[in-house]
Design an enzyme around this catalytic site. Structure first.
Site, PDB file in Angstrom:
ATOM      1  CD  GLU A  22     -36.684  48.192  33.951  1.00  0.00           C
ATOM      2  OE1 GLU A  22     -35.813  47.885  34.789  1.00  0.00           O
ATOM      3  OE2 GLU A  22     -36.427  48.864  32.943  1.00  0.00           O
ATOM      4  CG  HIS A  60     -29.865  38.861  38.623  1.00  0.00           C
ATOM      5  ND1 HIS A  60     -29.008  39.424  37.699  1.00  0.00           N
ATOM      6  CD2 HIS A  60     -29.160  37.844  39.189  1.00  0.00           C
ATOM      7  CE1 HIS A  60     -27.862  38.782  37.710  1.00  0.00           C
ATOM      8  NE2 HIS A  60     -27.921  37.822  38.604  1.00  0.00           N
TER       9      HIS A  60
END
Length: 877
Positions: free
Chosen positions: A632, A638
């Site tokens: 996660e 990102h």
């Protein structure tokens, strides 16, 4: 209809295949797994990653890891010597530190916070709430009504402006169409995404109810926009117009995304066909909700599973358990609810195969109503594809994905199935030998490759014998537990150190203001770049509480976007237009070093179910928990790094079969003994974790991996077969038999025979949100493996060094793996682009080094059938 882009990435794909897929929709928003909108053709990024699905492979993962879980049982030590139990998070500083204080970060997650909010003024008993996420309107759930109305007024003004843009003789408005469409998406999604998070995690029913209403209202408005030919035509003119200042590459990418999604939503169809498209889309929305409701609720609770002569069938499970089962008469049959805890215990621990068979068949029983819903969904998707001029739904769904078409996907999966089946069969043979030994008491030599003399392994045998097999690998009496070395705070501090080494990014714990979070256990982290300063915020809702969904997820509450060049005055709204509504969620933005203009910073939320924190006892993580957290966090980082100028391509807003790459890559780091040994320490004694212990647990964790991988391949193949049904060749006449397709596929490529009378496919909830894209996890797993070996894997060097120094081989060099050089390449070539660059080009760029790699890089960058073959080869290697 302007397809909405989901930003809640949830874990469910195994083996940590979380989660979550994504589409490239036009007006993007985050949609929950239970409310994905086929009317917007959004193949939702539920990543990694929706833990409500009980699949055969995830069941196997739980079974094969149960012994490891037992071996990693929580330590009984109650020492608090490592931390001061009166810890309060540090106040915000005027300048962001270059590196987080590791002890403060550990304490931020390992110690319970004071019952009173730490940010309250000393001596104060009450302070007005600041609002969720520090958004001023979000101080009370009733304020969502005014916020929704305000959003509709603002969005309508932007829509009118875009539609009128071609009438501006100066061409200025046409030049702003792409920017304004992206801003429109941000205005709507800023509220929708926040509501998506709140309605899934907030413990207050009033907040949930108001968030539901706001969510549905704004999604309905988006559906109306999806039929706006004015938006579509203005966009086409904006792209083709000879602007004095041409559209940038980023603007063209965003524009093309909008155009493709408009057309996939039938905007270009004649009126009658468009009306049919809307009708089918609405019907699919209803079918999808029903299908997901069935899948998430588990098997039907009726009829009950009957166990005749339970004392015999359940021998060895203990009289207390047997006596607890309900019966209709004394001495008669016992009954269990399909899918219940009791049924799961029988499946895993009952020695008698008949008992396991009964609960398996009861839990997977073919339910005509559920099968009918799935098959109606498949038929209507095929019909909708036909309306759009496509042969199958897979052709529709894959248009903007890396794979491009179902032929490429089937080729990729077929090659994987052919390669992995022998290994999976070998795993089955291992369990068959164990079954034979259990039945006869004889030893069966593993070197004998023949299995003809062994009893068959049935679907109801897998969990049971996988459990027994694990016990032979890791007797709890000889393998020390690993969880004491993996407190939540230790893991978070380790992640911060990893990101500091790789990207120059660290986590700084911050106290929360009154009303900023939805539960006192939620922790806040500021994400700080050593050059740019604070680049985003992560709210960590990691601990258990009553009523909280157990699945892990990454929610993007707000995407990054450049905001200083917003031409708000051009929207035509009068000064003070929103005074009656109150404020919105807009921000002035932050200036970041090295970037022109001001940017709104991303806000993400990570949710997991890691137990609770008590005085002297932090929440300790097992292997699956640690893997989930790293996965996660791959999505979160990102989002932090992918701060593009445009909302619609920011962070995780990229193709479904690319979005899992950063998160799966993080699984490689967590599986590296060299990396784990850089941060894992005993929570009470501060003793570093022994490398040998890591390797032992990794060996257990990876046992029977071939069987699990083959299960994932089979599920991806099933998803593809279902969505390659053509309206003109079968679905139009109602000839869709989902059970026959599933059983035939098991016979064709499976390693365990199908069970008549069962219909597991109705529990495969990803068929809705991931329709035709379930292959994405396997695909990104292949790419992640290649990126890992190219940029980070130092095991080969460690093995060479061991020949001369006597050091342990196969561990690698932690400092070498966590190299800034590799991290910078990944950041510059992949992460920072979000979805704003062709993913094939990004992959080609990041793997290219050396003459042979250069040729491979060039071939991959083309993104054609040959590129798909190369990626498949990486998975096989």
């Amino acid at each position: 209809m302007l397809p909405l882009r989901m930003r809640a990435l949830r874990s469910t794909l195994s083996p940590a295949a979380r989660h979550r897929g994504s589409s490239s929709p036009a007006l993007s928003t985050s949609l929950s797994s239970s409310l994905s909108l086929p009317s917007q053709l959004a193949t939702l990024r539920l990543l990694r990653h929706f833990a409500f699905i009980s699949t055969s492979s995830s069941t196997l993962r739980r079974a094969t890891q149960n012994q490891a879980a037992a071996a990693t049982a929580t330590a009984t030590s109650t020492s608090t010597s490592a931390y001061d139990s009166s810890y309060i998070p540090p106040p915000p500083s005027t300048s962001a530190p270059l590196q987080s204080d590791i002890q403060a970060l550990k304490a931020h997650f390992d110690l319970p916070l004071p019952r009173s909010q730490p940010s309250l003024p000393f001596g104060s008993t009450k302070q007005p709430p600041r609002g969720l996420f520090l958004f001023p309107p979000l101080t009370d759930p009733s304020n969502l009504v005014a916020l929704t109305e305000r959003t509709l007024v603002q969005a309508s003004a932007i829509v009118e402006r875009i539609c009128n843009a071609p009438q501006d003789p100066s061409g200025k408005e046409l030049r702003l169409v792409v920017k304004n469409l992206d801003r429109l998406s941000d205005v709507l999604c800023g509220v929708i995404d926040m509501c998506e998070l709140v309605r899934n995690v907030h413990p207050d029913k009033e907040w949930v109810a108001e968030s539901d209403r706001a969510y549905e209202t704004l999604c309905s408005f988006m559906n109306e926009l999806n039929t706006s030919t004015g938006l579509y035509e203005s966009l086409l003119q904006a792209v083709s117009h000879p602007h004095p200042s041409p559209l940038s590459a980023a603007e063209l990418k965003v524009a093309q995304t909008f155009i493709s999604d408009f057309e996939r939503s039938g905007i270009h169809l004649p009126p009658a066909a468009r009306a049919k498209f809307v009708r089918l889309s609405d019907s699919l929305l209803s079918l999808g909700r029903t299908f997901l409701s069935f899948a998430s609720s588990g098997p039907s609770s009726t009829p009950l599973v009957e166990l005749p002569d339970p004392e015999k069938l359940l021998a060895g499970m203990g009289s207390q358990f047997i006596d607890s089962l309900p019966r209709r008469k004394r001495g008669g049959s016992a009954f269990v609810v399909p899918g219940s805890w009791e049924a799961q215990m029988i499946a895993r621990y009952a020695r008698e195969g008949e008992a396991r068979r009964l609960v398996y068949v009861g839990g997977m029983r073919e339910d005509p109503e559920r099968v009918a819903v799935l098959e109606s969904m498949l038929r209507e998707r095929a019909e909708l594809a036909n309306v759009l001029g496509k042969e199958t739904w897979a052709d529709v769904a894959l248009t903007d994905k890396m794979a491009k078409n179902p032929t490429n996907v089937l080729g990729f999966l077929s090659s994987l199935a052919q390669h992995h089946k022998p290994s999976a069969a070998s795993d089955v043979a291992t369990l068959q030998r164990l079954k034979a030994t259990t039945l006869t008491g004889n030893y069966y030599d593993p070197s004998n490759g023949s299995t003809g003399h062994l009893p068959p392994l049935y679907a109801w045998d897998r969990d049971y014998f996988a459990e027994k097999y694990m016990s032979t690998l890791a007797p709890t009496s000889s393998l020390p537990p690993i969880t004491p070395y993996l407190s939540t705070g230790t893991a978070m501090a380790g992640l911060s150190s990893i990101f500091t080494n790789l990207y120059g990014i660290s986590f700084v714990p911050r106290p929360v203001s009154y009303g900023e979070v939805w539960h006192p256990s939620v922790r806040r982290l500021d994400v700080v770049d050593e050059n740019e300063g604070t680049i985003g915020v992560i709210y960590c809702d990691l601990f258990s509480r009553p009523g909280k969904p157990p699945s892990a997820a990454h929610y993007t509450v707000r995407c990054s976007r450049r905001v200083d060049d917003d031409d708000v005055l051009g929207d035509g709204l009068a000064e003070g237009w929103d005074e009656s509504y109150g404020g919105g969620l807009e921000v002035e933005g932050e200036r970041l070093k090295g970037k022109e203009g001001r940017y709104q910073l991303p806000i993400v939320v990570l949710t997991t179910d890691f137990g609770s924190v008590d005085n002297g006892r932090p929440a300790l993580l097992g292997w699956n928990d640690l893997e989930t957290l790293f996965h996660e966090m791959g999505h979160a980082i990102h989002s932090m790094i992918g701060r593009t100028e445009f909302h619609n391509v920011s962070g995780t807003r990229c193709a479904t079969d690319f979005v899992e790459l950063p998160s799966i890559l993080m699984e490689h780091f967590v599986s590296s003994p060299a990396v784990l040994s850089t941060f894992a320490r005993h929570y009470a004694t501060d003793e570093p974790i022994p490398v040998g212990l890591i390797q032992a647990h990794l060996g257990i964790n990876q046992s029977l991996a071939a069987l699990e991988t083959h299960g994932q391949i089979t599920m991806a193949m099933l998803d593809q077969k279902y969505h390659c049904i053509s309206h003109s060749h079968g679905s139009a006449s109602g000839d869709v038999d989902s059970t026959r397709i599933w059983h035939d596929l098991q016979r064709e490529i499976g390693v365990v025979p199908p069970v008549e009378g069962t219909a597991w496919q109705t529990q495969f909830g990803h068929l809705y949100g991931y329709g035709a894209t379930y292959y994405s996890y396997l695909f990104d797993r292949a790419i992640a493996g290649k990126v890992w070996s190219t940029l980070f894997d130092t095991t080969a060097n460690a093995n060479n060094k061991s020949k001369h120094t006597g050091a342990s081989a196969g561990v690698g060099d932690g400092e070498g793996i966590l190299s800034r050089e590799g991290g910078e390449k990944l950041k510059e070539k992949v992460l920072k682009w979000g979805g704003g660059k062709d993913p094939w080009v990004m992959v080609g760029d990041v793997i290219g080094s050396g003459a042979s790699a250069s040729k491979e890089s060039e071939e991959v960058s083309r993104g054609d059938e040959r590129a798909m073959e190369i990626v498949g080869g990486w998975m096989i290697k």
